[in-house]
Design a protein around this motif. Structure first.
Motif, short mmCIF file in Angstrom:
data_model
loop_
_atom_site.label_atom_id
_atom_site.label_comp_id
_atom_site.label_asym_id
_atom_site.label_seq_id
_atom_site.Cartn_x
_atom_site.Cartn_y
_atom_site.Cartn_z
N GLY A 115 -23.38 -75.52 10.32
CA GLY A 115 -22.82 -76.67 9.63
C GLY A 115 -21.57 -77.13 10.34
N SER A 116 -21.01 -78.25 9.91
CA SER A 116 -19.81 -78.75 10.54
C SER A 116 -18.85 -79.16 9.44
CB SER A 116 -20.13 -79.94 11.44
OG SER A 116 -20.84 -80.93 10.74
N PHE A 117 -17.67 -78.54 9.47
CA PHE A 117 -16.67 -78.79 8.44
C PHE A 117 -15.34 -78.32 8.99
CE2 PHE A 117 -14.14 -77.14 4.89
CZ PHE A 117 -14.03 -78.30 4.12
N GLU A 118 -14.30 -79.08 8.76
CA GLU A 118 -12.98 -78.69 9.23
C GLU A 118 -12.23 -77.99 8.11
OE1 GLU A 118 -9.14 -80.45 11.64
OE2 GLU A 118 -10.79 -81.77 11.08
N ARG A 119 -11.98 -76.69 8.30
CA ARG A 119 -11.25 -75.91 7.30
C ARG A 119 -9.79 -76.33 7.30
NH1 ARG A 119 -13.21 -70.82 5.80
NH2 ARG A 119 -11.10 -70.01 5.91
N THR A 120 -9.22 -76.41 6.10
CA THR A 120 -7.78 -76.65 5.97
C THR A 120 -7.22 -75.53 5.11
OG1 THR A 120 -8.17 -78.09 4.06
CG2 THR A 120 -7.97 -79.14 6.23
N VAL A 121 -6.29 -74.79 5.65
CA VAL A 121 -5.75 -73.62 4.98
C VAL A 121 -4.23 -73.68 4.98
CG1 VAL A 121 -5.51 -71.11 5.09
CG2 VAL A 121 -7.72 -72.16 5.57
N ASP A 122 -3.64 -73.44 3.84
CA ASP A 122 -2.19 -73.35 3.74
C ASP A 122 -1.81 -71.88 3.76
OD1 ASP A 122 0.48 -73.47 3.25
OD2 ASP A 122 0.36 -74.72 1.45
N GLU A 123 -1.47 -71.38 4.93
CA GLU A 123 -1.20 -69.95 5.07
C GLU A 123 0.06 -69.54 4.33
OE1 GLU A 123 -1.44 -68.54 9.05
OE2 GLU A 123 -3.31 -69.61 9.48
N ALA A 124 0.90 -70.48 3.94
CA ALA A 124 2.11 -70.15 3.19
C ALA A 124 1.77 -69.63 1.79
CB ALA A 124 3.01 -71.38 3.09
N LEU A 125 0.57 -69.94 1.30
CA LEU A 125 0.16 -69.48 -0.03
C LEU A 125 -0.35 -68.05 -0.01
CD1 LEU A 125 -1.77 -72.66 -1.25
CD2 LEU A 125 0.57 -71.97 -1.85
N ARG A 126 -0.57 -67.50 1.16
CA ARG A 126 -1.18 -66.18 1.25
C ARG A 126 -0.14 -65.06 1.09
NH1 ARG A 126 -5.00 -66.90 6.58
NH2 ARG A 126 -6.67 -68.10 5.60
N SER A 127 -0.65 -63.93 0.61
CA SER A 127 0.19 -62.73 0.58
C SER A 127 -0.72 -61.51 0.67
CB SER A 127 1.03 -62.65 -0.69
OG SER A 127 0.21 -62.49 -1.84
N VAL A 128 -0.35 -60.55 1.51
CA VAL A 128 -1.10 -59.31 1.68
C VAL A 128 -0.11 -58.16 1.73
CG1 VAL A 128 -2.64 -57.98 3.16
CG2 VAL A 128 -2.98 -60.44 2.94
N GLU A 129 -0.35 -57.13 0.92
CA GLU A 129 0.47 -55.93 0.95
C GLU A 129 -0.45 -54.72 1.09
OE1 GLU A 129 2.79 -55.83 -2.58
OE2 GLU A 129 3.85 -57.71 -2.16
#
Length: 525
Positions: A115-129
Motif C-alpha cells: 500500500g502507499s501511505f505517508e505516516r505522520t508521527v509526533d514523537e514528542a508524545l511517546r514515552s518508554v521506560e
C-alpha cells in the motif's frame, strides 16, 4: 513504465546501502521511469552519503515530477532481493475483542501487505521506560552464596505479598507449638509427594527450616496441588496435628494478581505490534509473510502502530537442537543477525522498536538473560532499537508490558494437567506464572537459572500486558484484567518440530490498542 509503490523504491535503495527521506521516496515512486531515476540519483550521490534526500532527487529530476502518491517511512529499508513479495488477501472480518480468552482459529484479519501511505508521527508524545533489566548488572559467579542470595531474595519479596494474608510463624517456632494450634506459614515449595491414601504432603521451606503440610484429597484445595511447582513461594493456613509433626492444610494461597486490578491505559489512541520468534536463518523462516507485515506497517490501516515489541529469537541460532544444521538457510550466526537486521530495515523508520533475547539468540541460556553484546547491537542498529534483557518490563505511554521470551512455559505445560495448561492455549500457562508472580519458578529442571544478587524473574509489580513467545503458538486472554499474549512465530514447521508434535501458528501479528487494551490479530500468511 508504471509507477512503483514507495515500498519498492525503499527496497531498491536499501539494496544499494542507502536510507531515504519520505519526500525523496515519494518523488522517485512518482517518476515516469522510477528505475532509471533511482540509477541517476545513486550515481550523483557523494561517496560518503548514506541517505537520499529530497534535494538529491530534485537535482536529478530537474523539477520534473509525476503525480505522486505519499510513500513509506524514512528509514524503512528492506533486504536485498531475498524474499519475493505477495500482497496477501483482503481483510475479511474483525476479531471479536470482547471475549476473555481467544484462539488463533477465531477469524483473524487477513491483511494486505502492500500500500502507499505517508505516516505522520509526533514523537514528542511517546514515552518508554525500562525496568527489571539485568543487562549490565549481572554479578553472579555460580558460587553457592550466589544461589543462597537469589532464593532468599525470592522468598523475601514474594513472602511479603503473602504475610498480610496469614499469621506467619517461622518453621522452627511451629515445631515448638502445641498440637491443635492454628498455624500460618509462608514457605518455598521444597517437595510435593502423594501418600498411599491419595493425600498430598507439601514440604514448605523458609529461612529457618522445612515443615510438612498435609492436603487431604477430599478438600477442594486439593486441585491446587496440581498447580504447584518446586521453588515457588506460597502460604498455607491450617491446624497442627496432635503430635505437632505436621500441619493439616485448610487454605492455600498464591501471591497472585488481585482480582480487582485495574490496568493503566494510554492517553491517546496508539497501538503496539507484539511479535516473537522471527527465526531468520532457518530454512523455514517466512520471509514473504514478514515482508507483507512490514509493508502493511506502511499503510493507513497501521498509522497508529508506533511500537514494535519483539519477544526474542530474532534468529534461528546454531546448535540449539539436534541436527539443526540440516535445517539452516544461513549457517553463520553473525550472518544470521546481519540478515535479520536487513529485515528489520523494512519496518517504518519512525517506529519505536524494543527487543529482548530468547533461547535461540547469541546470549547466555541461563535466565535472566542480558541483552545482546556490543557487536550484535552494532549489527542490529537499524532504527536504533532498544535492546533489553529477558525478562524486562517496558512501560509504553503508561502501559506496562512484561516481556519474557517464555522458556518456562515448557515446564508449566509439562507439569500441569492438560486442562490447566497446554501448547494449544499458551496464554493459560501464562496465567499460572502471573498467579505465582514469577516467570520461571522451578529450578533444576530444563530451565537454566543464573544466580544473581536479586531475583530478576520475580513479578514485583502487576503488568498491564504480559507478552511471551517461545512455544510458537498464538493465544491471548485476560487474567484478573492483565492482558496475556503469546504471539506465535514467523517460522513454518521444521522437521524437529514435527518430531516433537509442534504445529506452529505462523505469520500472525497481535496489535494492541494501548488506550483500551483491545487486541486485533493480523494474519500475514
Amino acid at each position: 513504465m508504471p509507477q512503483e509503490a514507495p515500498a519498492r523504491v525503499v527496497r531498491e535503495l536499501a539494496s544499494r546501502g542507502y536510507n531515504a527521506e519520505r519526500e525523496a521516496v515519494t518523488l522517485l515512486s512518482s517518476a515516469d521511469d522510477s528505475a532509471a531515476a533511482i540509477e541517476r540519483v545513486v550515481d550523483e550521490l557523494p561517496a560518503d552519503a548514506f541517505k537520499v534526500t529530497r534535494a538529491d532527487v530534485e537535482a536529478v529530476l530537474d523539477g520534473e515530477r509525476g503525480t505522486s502518491r505519499p510513500g513509506g517511512g524514512s528509514d524503512a529499508n528492506a533486504p536485498p532481493p531475498h524474499p519475493s513479495v505477495s500482497s496477501g488477501t483482503n481483510a475479511s472480518n474483525e476479531v471479536d475483542t470482547t471475549s476473555n480468552d481467544r484462539n488463533p482459529n477465531r477469524s483473524p484479519v487477513e491483511t494486505k501487505g502492500s500500500g502507499s501511505f505517508e505516516r505522520t508521527v509526533d514523537e514528542a508524545l511517546r514515552s518508554v521506560e525500562i525496568a527489571g533489566d539485568v543487562t549490565g548488572h549481572s554479578t553472579g559467579t555460580g558460587a553457592y552464596d550466589d544461589f543462597v542470595k537469589v532464593f532468599r531474595d525470592r522468598y523475601d519479596r514474594l513472602g511479603s505479598k503473602l504475610r498480610g494474608r496469614v499469621n506467619h510463624r517461622p518453621t522452627d517456632s511451629i515445631e515448638d507449638m502445641v498440637g491443635g494450634s492454628d498455624v500460618g506459614l509462608v514457605g518455598m515449595v521444597n517437595d510435593v509427594r502423594s501418600t498411599k491414601n491419595g493425600h498430598w504432603i507439601v514440604e514448605l521451606e523458609d529461612t529457618n527450616g522445612v515443615f510438612p503440610c498435609l492436603v487431604t484429597k477430599d478438600r477442594d484445595l486439593a486441585d491446587s496441588v496440581d498447580e504447584l511447582l518446586f521453588d515457588e513461594v506460597i502460604a498455607i493456613e491450617g491446624t497442627l496435628s496432635d503430635d505437632a509433626g505436621i500441619v493439616f492444610v485448610d487454605e492455600l494461597y498464591f501471591p497472585d494478581v488481585p482480582r480487582t486490578y485495574k490496568p493503566s491505559t494510554a492517553d491517546r489512541h496508539v497501538q503496539a505490534a507484539l511479535v516473537s520468534d522471527v527465526h531468520v536463518g532457518s530454512q523455514e523462516f517466512m520471509a514473504e509473510a514478514w515482508t507483507q507485515f512490514t509493508e502493511w506497517l506502511h499503510t493507513a490501516e497501521a498509522e497508529h502502530v508506533e511500537y514494535l515489541l519483539i519477544a526474542g529469537d530474532m534468529v534461528e541460532g546454531v546448535g540449539v537442537y539436534p541436527n539443526q544444521d540440516e535445517e539452516l538457510d544461513v549457517i553463520d550466526l553473525y550472518e544470521q543477525y546481519e540478515r535479520f537486521s536487513e529485515y528489520l530495515k523494512q519496518v517504518p523508520g519512525d517506529m519505536e522498536i524494543i527487543m529482548i533475547p530468547g533461547n535461540h539468540d547469541a546470549v547466555r541460556l541461563a535466565e535472566p538473560q542480558p541483552g545482546f553484546d556490543e557487536d550484535l547491537r552494532e549489527i542490529m542498529s537499524a532504527h536504533d532499537p532498544r535492546i533489553v534483557g529477558n525478562p524486562s518490563t517496558v512501560t509504553v505511554e503508561g502501559v506496562s508490558v512484561l516481556m519474557y521470551h517464555g522458556k518456562s512455559l515448557d515446564e508449566v505445560i509439562a507439569e500441569f494437567p492438560e486442562e490447566k495448561a497446554s501448547y494449544d492455549e499458551p496464554h493459560k500457562a501464562m496465567y499460572h506464572l502471573l498467579k505465582k508472580r514469577h516467570v520461571a519458578p522451578q529450578y533444576g529442571g530444563h530451565m537454566r537459572l543464573a544466580p544473581e544478587e536479586q531475583d530478576y524473574l520475580v513479578i514485583d509489580d502487576v503488568p498491564d500486558v504480559f507478552h511471551t513467545g517461545h512455544v510458537h503458538k498464538l493465544g491471548y486472554g485476560k487474567y484478573h484484567n492483565v492482558l496475556a499474549i503469546n504471539s506465535g512465530c514467523w517460522q513454518e514447521q521444521t522437521d524437529f518440530q514435527k518430531s516433537v508434535n509442534i504445529d506452529p501458528d505462523s505469520g500472525y501479528a497481535p496489535i494492541v490498542d494501548l488506550d483500551t487494551l483491545d487486541v486485533t490479530i493480523r494474519k500475514f500468511s
